[in-house]
Design an enzyme around this catalytic site. Structure first.
Site, mmCIF file in Angstrom:
data_model
loop_
_atom_site.group_PDB
_atom_site.id
_atom_site.type_symbol
_atom_site.label_atom_id
_atom_site.label_comp_id
_atom_site.label_asym_id
_atom_site.label_seq_id
_atom_site.Cartn_x
_atom_site.Cartn_y
_atom_site.Cartn_z
ATOM 1 N N HIS A 112 0.679 -1.366 0.110
ATOM 2 C CA HIS A 112 -0.050 -0.111 0.099
ATOM 3 C C HIS A 112 0.853 1.297 0.018
ATOM 4 O O HIS A 112 1.210 1.701 1.038
ATOM 5 C CB HIS A 112 -0.787 0.000 1.165
ATOM 6 C CG HIS A 112 -2.124 0.973 1.210
ATOM 7 N ND1 HIS A 112 -3.029 0.792 2.155
ATOM 8 C CD2 HIS A 112 -2.141 1.929 0.460
ATOM 9 C CE1 HIS A 112 -4.104 1.852 1.842
ATOM 10 N NE2 HIS A 112 -3.341 2.620 0.873
ATOM 11 N N LEU B 32 2.549 6.500 -4.990
ATOM 12 C CA LEU B 32 3.869 7.047 -5.616
ATOM 13 C C LEU B 32 3.670 8.345 -6.253
ATOM 14 O O LEU B 32 4.537 9.235 -6.634
ATOM 15 C CB LEU B 32 4.389 5.978 -6.656
ATOM 16 C CG LEU B 32 4.768 4.748 -5.915
ATOM 17 C CD1 LEU B 32 5.329 3.741 -7.235
ATOM 18 C CD2 LEU B 32 5.970 4.924 -4.800
ATOM 19 N N ARG B 33 2.205 8.965 -6.222
ATOM 20 C CA ARG B 33 1.679 10.255 -6.787
ATOM 21 C C ARG B 33 2.034 10.518 -8.265
ATOM 22 O O ARG B 33 1.855 11.435 -8.738
ATOM 23 C CB ARG B 33 2.508 11.447 -5.955
ATOM 24 C CG ARG B 33 2.252 11.264 -4.655
ATOM 25 C CD ARG B 33 0.754 11.411 -4.270
ATOM 26 N NE ARG B 33 0.458 11.557 -2.646
ATOM 27 C CZ ARG B 33 -0.649 10.973 -2.151
ATOM 28 N NH1 ARG B 33 -1.587 10.371 -2.879
ATOM 29 N NH2 ARG B 33 -0.760 11.168 -0.851
ATOM 30 N N ASN C 108 -4.833 6.036 -6.894
ATOM 31 C CA ASN C 108 -5.519 7.273 -6.829
ATOM 32 C C ASN C 108 -4.502 8.158 -7.539
ATOM 33 O O ASN C 108 -4.216 9.305 -6.793
ATOM 34 C CB ASN C 108 -6.147 7.711 -5.504
ATOM 35 C CG ASN C 108 -5.030 7.672 -4.637
ATOM 36 O OD1 ASN C 108 -3.975 6.975 -4.687
ATOM 37 N ND2 ASN C 108 -5.399 7.940 -3.458
ATOM 38 N N ASP D 150 -8.771 2.745 -3.347
ATOM 39 C CA ASP D 150 -8.134 3.168 -2.097
ATOM 40 C C ASP D 150 -8.544 4.439 -1.798
ATOM 41 O O ASP D 150 -7.979 5.543 -2.589
ATOM 42 C CB ASP D 150 -6.573 2.769 -2.109
ATOM 43 C CG ASP D 150 -6.039 3.323 -0.669
ATOM 44 O OD1 ASP D 150 -6.423 2.887 0.321
ATOM 45 O OD2 ASP D 150 -5.279 4.379 -0.817
ATOM 46 N N HIS E 163 -10.745 0.250 1.136
ATOM 47 C CA HIS E 163 -10.832 1.359 2.291
ATOM 48 C C HIS E 163 -12.048 1.420 2.986
ATOM 49 O O HIS E 163 -13.009 1.839 2.240
ATOM 50 C CB HIS E 163 -10.397 2.969 1.421
ATOM 51 C CG HIS E 163 -10.567 3.761 2.424
ATOM 52 N ND1 HIS E 163 -9.491 4.379 2.964
ATOM 53 C CD2 HIS E 163 -11.565 4.699 2.839
ATOM 54 C CE1 HIS E 163 -9.766 5.579 3.735
ATOM 55 N NE2 HIS E 163 -11.182 5.651 3.604
ATOM 56 N N HIS F 19 -5.388 -0.841 5.825
ATOM 57 C CA HIS F 19 -5.156 -0.058 7.209
ATOM 58 C C HIS F 19 -6.208 -0.107 8.274
ATOM 59 O O HIS F 19 -6.950 0.918 8.626
ATOM 60 C CB HIS F 19 -4.824 1.262 6.775
ATOM 61 C CG HIS F 19 -6.099 2.241 5.809
ATOM 62 N ND1 HIS F 19 -7.276 1.784 5.798
ATOM 63 C CD2 HIS F 19 -5.580 2.873 4.542
ATOM 64 C CE1 HIS F 19 -7.751 2.671 4.714
ATOM 65 N NE2 HIS F 19 -6.787 3.098 3.970
ATOM 66 N N ASP G 158 0.984 2.590 3.974
ATOM 67 C CA ASP G 158 -0.140 3.566 3.413
ATOM 68 C C ASP G 158 0.975 5.130 3.172
ATOM 69 O O ASP G 158 0.340 6.084 3.459
ATOM 70 C CB ASP G 158 -0.912 3.865 4.154
ATOM 71 C CG ASP G 158 -1.999 4.788 3.637
ATOM 72 O OD1 ASP G 158 -2.037 5.055 2.375
ATOM 73 O OD2 ASP G 158 -3.444 5.045 4.195
ATOM 74 N N HIS H 174 2.916 14.501 1.157
ATOM 75 C CA HIS H 174 2.240 15.669 0.757
ATOM 76 C C HIS H 174 3.172 16.611 0.997
ATOM 77 O O HIS H 174 4.088 16.430 1.848
ATOM 78 C CB HIS H 174 1.004 15.839 1.724
ATOM 79 C CG HIS H 174 -0.109 15.038 1.628
ATOM 80 N ND1 HIS H 174 -0.731 14.857 0.346
ATOM 81 C CD2 HIS H 174 -0.819 13.942 2.317
ATOM 82 C CE1 HIS H 174 -1.870 14.020 0.383
ATOM 83 N NE2 HIS H 174 -1.798 13.494 1.561
#
Lengths: 297, 434
Positions: free
Chosen positions: B64, B67-68, B98, B156, B183, B236, B309, B313
């Site tokens: 989980h 990697l953006r 996502n 997720d 999730h 999670h 997870d 950010h």
């Protein structure tokens, strides 16, 4: 004290010192117009408030300060500026204190971590409203001499009330017993561990109260289904004339305003012999003078 | 992969899948484990690595991570995320869908795989979306995603609120024997909540998220799982109620697996302190009792895997009012130290902890690796167990810095990370040039 971010964490001596100072300022007091002469107090109101803003403004003027009134209307916030950028920009103009009102709980704490001048919390989200609690305590203290052993009952939307949280901390610190009353949906968990007694049986606790504080019922809560209707709220938790009859003789009635007359409080009670609501307003300026004097020293 | 021969000499090999825990020589040849020997080996052509006093573990697998890339490369890229992974001892990660655009198509899956090949550090497995655009309305093309290499599907970060759609997704996935990762959050219960509902949220005047927001959805999905006979993976897990339901479901033989994050088994809601947005995550940090329940579930097998997870950010997402802050914490580089913290506190045995980082996740998603049998990929993490170090977010290999663990003392550090027999990380340095 460098900032006033909340009542939580203040000791009894801190609070009594502020109240003592407010006493000296009451009704004009000694001339204090030199205390902040040449200094600027910035009012940053990210959320509307007439009464608190005006009260801080009058207090600042009385100490000789200039007031910078900043509101979100037409400001750079509407262009997407962050809270921290706004705060830093205002700070750069050189105020001695920032008085911050914000919808987000903790916003003044965020600001205080990033500025050098004093930060005063003028109400943050559903967290604290320290100057309100101080003026409430001040009002009670002037009537009673002291709060030790007194029972203060706070009724209504405790979940969303910054006034309730600040008052709980303040009244407890001054030795009072605090009872919080409202529908179970508006009584968040953990209030007992903050030192409160909690109930939804208003009629059982009402006769024990030396003072009753009604909180404003926010009409939008009704649409969120915290309670079925204003009418039902009023029936179960409103301080109406019949309930007022069952108050202790000499019990005081408070309201932080603005009031919904006929919902949480009946007009006859708001204007009746128990009420000290207008005294609260009058005391606000003296208490805020004391706060400004303290943090700007 | 490297054709070199390497001998990792006299390390303490812990391989939970095969019940190994003792000093061994590990011989690596052509990217695979060639021999694991109790008696010292003598291989003249091998590069010898002295592992005495160190642990030689199967490479860690994180089910989980975010990697953006594509879309939020300012927070992380596949390259920086892979660096962060190998620095944390992870030789394989599963990238969540996502991204922007969402990975609901072969195109995005291929893009992530291509970027991962370019980074050439660790194995990057890809998770596809359950629904198009993560909107919770229409199923994404699951068959195409599987054909492109997706190892699971998940929305997720968002629950599939429509129970009928969730039921059909579980049913449909059975033809691919694909795990559906969830999730668990009933949005009507979590509402505008920003942290755990309890004493701390009341004190801070923040809107709380009750545990029922998670537990009710776990219950719903276990009911759907039983009917569909699919595979469910619960992401999670944060609270006692979920653990209880999962334990019962496993006892009854349902095909459910679960993961927990280091922050959920380490921190309580009080970590929010004075509105510290680094402690804002979803699901939120819960109570001591929940932390204990999650730890027990890790120890007794109710939870199969430790997953980070990893959610990078930027400052803009965190240096704001608490209720406006984004959820998440960078996790790859602190996972081992926090896991070993739980071991030191007696919450779980060392071998079990290693299993949760290796064998457990490999089995949950049917991935290669996670063990060190002869013929397995030579994905190996070498750990210096007694080295104390202080978490310094400014020195993360991740592009982001959002962690509530900055300044925390941890014991146990990754000394080397080997992927397919190639040394990719050693003593704080990337080994990117071949």
């Amino acid at each position: 004290m460098k900032h006033l971010l909340g009542i939580e964490g203040l000791g009894r001596a801190d609070i009594e010192s502020l109240l003592g100072r407010a006493e000296a300022h009451l009704h004009g007091g000694p001339d204090a117009s030199h205390l902040l002469r040449g200094k600027v107090v910035a009012n940053l109101f990210f959320e509307d408030s007439t009464r608190t803003r005006t009260s801080f403004e009058m207090a600042a003027h009385a100490l000789g300060a200039e007031v910078l009134n900043w509101t979100t209307a037409g400001s750079s916030v509407s262009k997407g500026e962050t809270l921290l950028d706004t705060v830093r920009n205002i700070e750069a103009t050189g105020p001695v204190a920032l008085v911050i009102r914000h919808r987000s709980s903790g916003a003044p704490h965020l600001a205080a971590r990033h500025v050098r001048c004093a930060v005063i919390n003028a109400g943050d989200g559903t967290h604290e409203h320290p100057s309100q609690a101080l003026l409430d305590a001040f009002t009670l203290r002037r009537r009673w001499g002291g709060l030790d052993g007194r029972t203060v009952l706070i009724i209504g939307d405790i979940l969303h009330s910054r006034v309730a949280r600040s008052n709980l901390h303040c009244l407890k610190a001054l030795g009072a017993r605090v009872v919080l009353c409202g529908p179970p949906t508006l009584l968040p968990s953990g209030l007992e561990s903050l030192g409160a007694e909690v109930t939804w049986r208003l009629d059982d606790v009402l006769p024990q109260a030396d003072a009753v504080m009604c909180l404003r019922v926010q009409s939008e809560r009704q649409s969120e289904s915290f309670f079925p209707s204003s009418r039902e709220f009023s029936r179960l938790f409103g301080l109406n004339a019949a309930r007022a009859e069952r108050l202790k003789p000499g019990a005081l009635v408070l309201h932080p305003g603005p009031m919904n007359r006929g919902v949480e409080i009946a007009p006859s009670v708001a204007d009746g012999p128990h009420s000290v609501i207008l005294e609260q307003v009058a005391h606000g300026v003296a208490v805020r003078r004391a706060i400004l004097e303290e943090v700007c020293r | 992969m490297s054709s070199r021969t390497t001998l990792l000499r006299r390390g303490r090999v812990i391989d939970p899948r095969h019940g190994v825990d003792g000093v061994r020589d590990v011989l690596v040849r052509d990217g695979l484990v060639a021999e694991v020997s109790e008696t010292p080996l003598n291989v003249p052509d091998a590069q010898v690595v002295d592992a005495e006093g160190r642990w030689v573990l199967p490479g860690f697998i994180d089910l989980h991570v975010h990697l953006r890339e594509p879309g939020e490369e300012g927070k992380e890229t596949i390259l920086t995320g892979c660096r962060s992974a190998v620095a944390g001892g992870f030789t394989a990660v599963v990238a969540m869908p996502n991204t922007k655009p969402v990975n609901d198509s072969v195109l995005v899956t291929e893009y992530v795989k291509a970027k991962a090949r370019e980074a050439d550090l660790c194995r990057v497995y890809v998770a596809g979306a359950i629904t198009k655009g993560l909107q919770g309305e229409e199923m994404a093309e699951m068959g195409a995603l599987v054909a492109a290499g997706c190892v699971c599907i998940t929305d997720d970060g968002r629950p599939v609120m429509n129970a009928g759609l969730m039921r059909r997704a579980l049913q449909y996935a059975t033809q691919f024997d694909l795990p559906v990762m969830v999730h668990e959050e009933d949005l009507t219960l979590s509402g505008k909540g920003v942290m755990h509902e309890g004493h701390t949220s009341t004190r801070l005047g923040l809107i709380g998220i009750p545990p029922s927001a998670e537990v009710a959805m776990v219950a719903r999905d276990l009911v759907l799982l039983e009917e569909t006979r699919g595979r469910l993976h619960v992401a999670h897990v944060s609270c006692e109620g979920s653990v209880r339901l999962l334990r019962e479901a496993k006892r009854r033989g349902l095909r459910v697996t679960a993961e927990a994050t280091p922050h959920h088994f380490t921190l309580e809601d009080e970590a929010v302190g004075d509105y510290d947005t680094h402690a804002r995550m979803n699901p939120p940090l819960r109570t001591r009792r929940d932390v204990e329940a999650v730890r027990e579930a890790l120890a007794d097998g109710t939870i199969d895997a430790i997953a980070t997870d990893h959610a990078p950010h930027g400052v803009l997402e965190k240096q704001v009012e608490f209720d406006k802050a984004w959820n998440g914490v960078v996790g790859l580089e602190t996972a081992l130290g926090l896991t070993l913290g739980a071991v030191r506190e007696g919450a779980l045995g060392l071998s079990r902890a290693v299993a949760l980082l290796t064998d457990g996740p490999a089995r949950a998603f049917g991935l290669p690796g996670g063990h060190l049998a002869v013929g397995a990929p030579a994905d190996i993490t070498v750990v210096e167990p007694d080295v104390e170090w202080t978490v310094d977010a400014t020195r993360f290999f991740s592009r982001s810095r959002n962690t509530p663990f900055h300044g925390r003392r941890l014991t146990g550090r990754v000394a080397q990370t080997w992927v397919g027999g190639r040394l990719v990380f050693e003593n704080g340095q990337m080994k990117e040039s071949r």
